[in-house]
Design an enzyme around this catalytic site. Structure first.
Site, PDB file in Angstrom:
ATOM      1  N   LEU A  77       0.860  -1.190   0.000  1.00  0.00           N
ATOM      2  CA  LEU A  77       0.000   0.000   0.000  1.00  0.00           C
ATOM      3  C   LEU A  77       0.897   1.242   0.000  1.00  0.00           C
ATOM      4  O   LEU A  77       2.110   1.135   0.181  1.00  0.00           O
ATOM      5  CB  LEU A  77      -0.919  -0.055   1.224  1.00  0.00           C
ATOM      6  CG  LEU A  77      -1.919  -1.227   1.184  1.00  0.00           C
ATOM      7  CD1 LEU A  77      -2.578  -1.443   2.530  1.00  0.00           C
ATOM      8  CD2 LEU A  77      -2.971  -1.011   0.101  1.00  0.00           C
ATOM      9  N   LYS A 180      15.281   0.506   2.601  1.00  0.00           N
ATOM     10  CA  LYS A 180      14.523   0.981   1.428  1.00  0.00           C
ATOM     11  C   LYS A 180      14.507   2.514   1.373  1.00  0.00           C
ATOM     12  O   LYS A 180      14.622   3.121   0.297  1.00  0.00           O
ATOM     13  CB  LYS A 180      13.094   0.437   1.500  1.00  0.00           C
ATOM     14  CG  LYS A 180      12.136   0.984   0.459  1.00  0.00           C
ATOM     15  CD  LYS A 180      12.499   0.593  -0.959  1.00  0.00           C
ATOM     16  CE  LYS A 180      11.559   1.279  -1.952  1.00  0.00           C
ATOM     17  NZ  LYS A 180      11.950   1.025  -3.345  1.00  0.00           N
ATOM     18  N   LYS A 249       7.720  10.791  -0.199  1.00  0.00           N
ATOM     19  CA  LYS A 249       7.399  10.118   1.077  1.00  0.00           C
ATOM     20  C   LYS A 249       8.583   9.300   1.575  1.00  0.00           C
ATOM     21  O   LYS A 249       8.965   9.356   2.738  1.00  0.00           O
ATOM     22  CB  LYS A 249       6.159   9.236   0.847  1.00  0.00           C
ATOM     23  CG  LYS A 249       5.744   8.292   1.946  1.00  0.00           C
ATOM     24  CD  LYS A 249       6.210   6.854   1.766  1.00  0.00           C
ATOM     25  CE  LYS A 249       5.767   6.199   0.480  1.00  0.00           C
ATOM     26  NZ  LYS A 249       6.172   4.800   0.351  1.00  0.00           N
TER      27      LYS A 249
HETATM   28  P1  NDP Z   1       0.058   2.661  -6.650  1.00  0.00           P
HETATM   29  O1  NDP Z   1      -0.308   4.065  -6.413  1.00  0.00           O
HETATM   30  O2  NDP Z   1       0.254   2.151  -8.037  1.00  0.00           O
HETATM   31  O3  NDP Z   1      -1.026   1.688  -5.959  1.00  0.00           O
HETATM   32  C1  NDP Z   1      -1.441   1.928  -4.647  1.00  0.00           C
HETATM   33  C2  NDP Z   1      -2.299   0.770  -4.173  1.00  0.00           C
HETATM   34  O4  NDP Z   1      -2.724   1.050  -2.845  1.00  0.00           O
HETATM   35  C3  NDP Z   1      -3.557   0.565  -5.009  1.00  0.00           C
HETATM   36  O5  NDP Z   1      -3.902  -0.801  -4.983  1.00  0.00           O
HETATM   37  C4  NDP Z   1      -4.566   1.406  -4.234  1.00  0.00           C
HETATM   38  O6  NDP Z   1      -5.907   0.993  -4.415  1.00  0.00           O
HETATM   39  C5  NDP Z   1      -4.146   1.107  -2.829  1.00  0.00           C
HETATM   40  N1  NDP Z   1      -4.577   2.123  -1.878  1.00  0.00           N
HETATM   41  C6  NDP Z   1      -4.246   3.432  -1.855  1.00  0.00           C
HETATM   42  N2  NDP Z   1      -4.819   4.035  -0.806  1.00  0.00           N
HETATM   43  C7  NDP Z   1      -5.539   3.080  -0.176  1.00  0.00           C
HETATM   44  C8  NDP Z   1      -6.374   3.073   0.972  1.00  0.00           C
HETATM   45  N3  NDP Z   1      -6.557   4.178   1.713  1.00  0.00           N
HETATM   46  N4  NDP Z   1      -6.970   1.906   1.321  1.00  0.00           N
HETATM   47  C9  NDP Z   1      -6.784   0.801   0.585  1.00  0.00           C
HETATM   48  N5  NDP Z   1      -6.003   0.718  -0.491  1.00  0.00           N
HETATM   49  C10 NDP Z   1      -5.394   1.867  -0.862  1.00  0.00           C
HETATM   50  O7  NDP Z   1       1.367   2.388  -5.765  1.00  0.00           O
HETATM   51  P2  NDP Z   1       2.605   1.438  -6.060  1.00  0.00           P
HETATM   52  O8  NDP Z   1       2.133   0.064  -6.320  1.00  0.00           O
HETATM   53  O9  NDP Z   1       3.520   2.114  -7.012  1.00  0.00           O
HETATM   54  O10 NDP Z   1       3.336   1.507  -4.633  1.00  0.00           O
HETATM   55  C11 NDP Z   1       2.933   0.692  -3.535  1.00  0.00           C
HETATM   56  C12 NDP Z   1       4.088   0.718  -2.529  1.00  0.00           C
HETATM   57  O11 NDP Z   1       5.250   0.171  -3.162  1.00  0.00           O
HETATM   58  C13 NDP Z   1       4.461   2.133  -2.064  1.00  0.00           C
HETATM   59  O12 NDP Z   1       4.827   2.115  -0.719  1.00  0.00           O
HETATM   60  C14 NDP Z   1       5.643   2.496  -2.964  1.00  0.00           C
HETATM   61  O13 NDP Z   1       6.449   3.472  -2.364  1.00  0.00           O
HETATM   62  C15 NDP Z   1       6.302   1.141  -3.130  1.00  0.00           C
HETATM   63  N6  NDP Z   1       7.127   0.940  -4.341  1.00  0.00           N
HETATM   64  C16 NDP Z   1       6.704   1.343  -5.592  1.00  0.00           C
HETATM   65  C17 NDP Z   1       7.510   1.105  -6.698  1.00  0.00           C
HETATM   66  C18 NDP Z   1       7.120   1.504  -8.094  1.00  0.00           C
HETATM   67  O14 NDP Z   1       7.990   1.474  -9.009  1.00  0.00           O
HETATM   68  N7  NDP Z   1       5.866   1.871  -8.380  1.00  0.00           N
HETATM   69  C19 NDP Z   1       8.820   0.436  -6.580  1.00  0.00           C
HETATM   70  C20 NDP Z   1       9.099  -0.008  -5.240  1.00  0.00           C
HETATM   71  C21 NDP Z   1       8.308   0.264  -4.170  1.00  0.00           C
HETATM   72  P3  NDP Z   1      -6.833   1.571  -5.606  1.00  0.00           P
HETATM   73  O15 NDP Z   1      -6.542   0.689  -6.794  1.00  0.00           O
HETATM   74  O16 NDP Z   1      -8.210   1.438  -5.094  1.00  0.00           O
HETATM   75  O17 NDP Z   1      -6.414   3.012  -5.834  1.00  0.00           O
END
Ligand code: NDP
Length: 304
Positions: A77, A180, A249
């Protein structure tokens, strides 16, 4: 003559199951890798994404409460605050022996609190954030930095290996998140510093394309200069893969961590502040590479 073995009267052990909360840019391919190896339940705030995941990757879209029956629960998340919400909701239903693996890029202090809360219910916890982006998850080559007990890590390793290429235990609970945060603040620092260098070169009348090529053959190169600048900045194709708000963040977490231990790290502090400024200037949901637009704005040049 060898007698045929008597049929076993034992009930076959139920296959372990995984559950995944958060099918975003990272969660989608990570849960797909798990679903390729074991029964995997998926839940997402926007339910259509879970149904699409089930149709494409063979996972099972489930009600949130059903996830509590899985042996391994993954979360990915935006921040530790969202993870807290789902730990609170599932905690009353979790069985002792369950293992919760948080792949969010979270806060070490939150991980320690979450592990303590879960432990009181007999549930183990690992912080296991990842690096390598959606492409690394699809290829199964993510770097996974894990915080927790060694025995818990060994239990989780076969599952982490489904999406990880380099999977290492780096210390007690919270250590994965600490590593991280440093990883990402370094990435932000490299990106901003190469942008600053190139902006200054453009103002000196230097041709940026050959300048970047020669820098990348020299000792000043970095992953950002080698990949991000030519593919995204010079082309102006800032395709969204990792949001600037998430990078800001992470840099903020790195800053919080250095302040907690009173480390002297002025470059980390400056990077965290510059990324916040870039987020305020360019936006949260754009790709993180758009942070270079702050440097462009300050210098009155475009890096192209
Ligand atoms: P995204 O923004 O693509 O996806 C976020 C996810 O979290 C979605 O499934 C979203 O649901 C869900 N979400 C957001 N807010 C809530 C909430 N209040 N309640 C429930 N679900 C929620 O993020 P990423 O996948 O890119 O990132 C996820 C994590 O991984 C983060 O901590 C990020 O820093 C980390 N990360 C990301 C990388 C990248 O390249 N993208 C690489 C490495 C780490 P919904 O579909 O409903 O919006």
């Amino acid at each position: 003559m060898t007698q045929p073995a008597a049929a076993s009267t034992e009930t076959p052990a139920t296959a372990p199951t995984a559950a995944f909360i958060g099918l975003g840019a990272m969660g989608t391919p990570m849960a797909a890798q798990l679903a390729g190896q074991m029964p995997t339940l998926v839940w997402n705030r926007t339910p259509g994404k879970a149904e699409a995941h089930a149709a494409e990757y063979g996972s099972t879209a489930s009600d949130l409460e059903e996830l509590a029956g899985a042996n391994f629960i993954f979360s990915c998340l935006p921040t530790s605050a969202e993870v807290d919400i789902y730990i609170d909701r599932l905690l009353p239903k979790l069985r002792p022996g369950t293992l919760w693996i948080d792949c969010t890029s979270g806060r070490p202090a939150a991980a320690r609190e979450q592990a303590a809360r879960l432990s009181a219910a007999g549930v183990e916890f690992l912080d296991a954030p990842v690096s390598g982006g959606p492409a690394g998850a699809k290829a199964g080559t993510l770097a996974v930095m894990v915080g927790g007990e060694a025995a818990t890590f060994e239990r989780a390793l076969p599952l982490l290996n489904t999406f990880g290429g380099t999977v290492l235990l780096v210390g007690p609970v919270g250590s994965g998140f600490a590593v991280k945060a440093v990883n990402n603040v370094l990435m932000g620092l490299h990106l901003l510093s190469v942008a600053e260098g190139l902006a200054s070169l453009k103002k000196q009348g230097v041709d940026l394309a050959p300048a970047l090529t020669v820098l990348n053959a020299g000792s000043g190169s970095s992953f950002s200069s080698q990949n991000k600048v030519s593919q995204q900045v010079f082309t102006r194709q800032f395709s969204p893969m990792f949001k600037l708000g998430l990078l800001a963040k992470d840099a903020g977490i790195a800053l919080e961590n250095i302040q907690e231990v009173q480390a002297s790290a002025p470059l980390i502090a400056a990077t965290a502040m510059l990324l916040r400024a870039a987020q305020a200037t360019v936006g949260s949901d754009v790709d993180h590479t758009e942070a270079v637009k702050l440097v462009e704005l300050l210098n009155g040049v475009e890096l192209s």
